[in-house]
Design a protein around this motif. Structure first.
Motif, PDB file in Angstrom:
ATOM      1  N   ASN A 198       0.850  -1.183   0.000  1.00 16.30           N
ATOM      2  CA  ASN A 198       0.000   0.000   0.000  1.00 16.30           C
ATOM      3  C   ASN A 198       0.886   1.233   0.000  1.00 16.30           C
ATOM      4  OD1 ASN A 198       0.631   0.862   2.681  1.00 16.30           O
ATOM      5  ND2 ASN A 198      -0.809  -0.618   3.501  1.00 16.30           N
ATOM      6  N   THR A 199       0.300   2.366  -0.154  1.00 17.00           N
ATOM      7  CA  THR A 199       1.059   3.609  -0.256  1.00 17.00           C
ATOM      8  C   THR A 199       1.912   3.849   0.980  1.00 17.00           C
ATOM      9  OG1 THR A 199      -0.630   4.553  -1.684  1.00 17.00           O
ATOM     10  CG2 THR A 199       0.873   6.092  -0.626  1.00 17.00           C
ATOM     11  N   ASN A 200       1.373   3.586   2.180  1.00 17.67           N
ATOM     12  CA  ASN A 200       2.135   3.824   3.404  1.00 17.67           C
ATOM     13  C   ASN A 200       3.379   2.955   3.489  1.00 17.67           C
ATOM     14  OD1 ASN A 200       0.338   5.770   4.285  1.00 17.67           O
ATOM     15  ND2 ASN A 200      -0.873   4.329   5.466  1.00 17.67           N
ATOM     16  N   SER A 201       3.258   1.679   3.145  1.00 17.95           N
ATOM     17  CA  SER A 201       4.438   0.809   3.214  1.00 17.95           C
ATOM     18  C   SER A 201       5.451   1.178   2.144  1.00 17.95           C
ATOM     19  CB  SER A 201       4.044  -0.661   3.107  1.00 17.95           C
ATOM     20  OG  SER A 201       3.426  -0.925   1.873  1.00 17.95           O
ATOM     21  N   GLN A 202       4.983   1.538   0.974  1.00 18.20           N
ATOM     22  CA  GLN A 202       5.898   1.955  -0.088  1.00 18.20           C
ATOM     23  C   GLN A 202       6.621   3.244   0.293  1.00 18.20           C
ATOM     24  OE1 GLN A 202       6.442  -0.046  -2.844  1.00 18.20           O
ATOM     25  NE2 GLN A 202       8.205   1.295  -3.003  1.00 18.20           N
ATOM     26  N   ASN A 203       5.899   4.191   0.881  1.00 21.02           N
ATOM     27  CA  ASN A 203       6.521   5.441   1.331  1.00 21.02           C
ATOM     28  C   ASN A 203       7.549   5.187   2.426  1.00 21.02           C
ATOM     29  OD1 ASN A 203       5.051   6.975  -0.476  1.00 21.02           O
ATOM     30  ND2 ASN A 203       3.490   7.551   1.015  1.00 21.02           N
ATOM     31  N   ALA A 204       7.236   4.283   3.367  1.00 23.59           N
ATOM     32  CA  ALA A 204       8.181   3.960   4.441  1.00 23.59           C
ATOM     33  C   ALA A 204       9.459   3.367   3.869  1.00 23.59           C
ATOM     34  CB  ALA A 204       7.538   2.996   5.422  1.00 23.59           C
TER      35      ALA A 204
END
Length: 75
Positions: free
Chosen positions: A40-46
């Motif tokens: 998801n976007t949050n894991s990719q951003n992290a």
């Protein structure tokens, strides 16, 4: 999420530089810290936010960091 990304990366990098045997590779089971394939976007951003960041000890050696979502159902 960022801390998890660093721990997972550190685990993988540690095993690249410290294989159990000359033909050892990290397995593809939960015994080797495997996550599911969905993102998801949050894991990719992290992951992107912590690019090239690993955990080291005081001498600069990469440590074998581990993540545990459970403790073998021991309660």
């Amino acid at each position: 999420m960022r801390a998890g990304a660093v721990a997972v990366r550190s685990y993988g990098v540690y095993h690249v530089y410290n294989p159990r045997t000359s033909t050892y590779d990290i397995c593809d089971t939960t015994s080797c810290q495997v996550f599911g394939s969905s993102t998801n976007t949050n894991s990719q951003n992290a992951t992107n936010d912590t690019n090239r960041t690993v955990l080291t000890n005081s001498s600069g050696t990469i440590v074998r960091a581990e993540y545990s979502a459970e403790n073998n159902d021991s309660g």
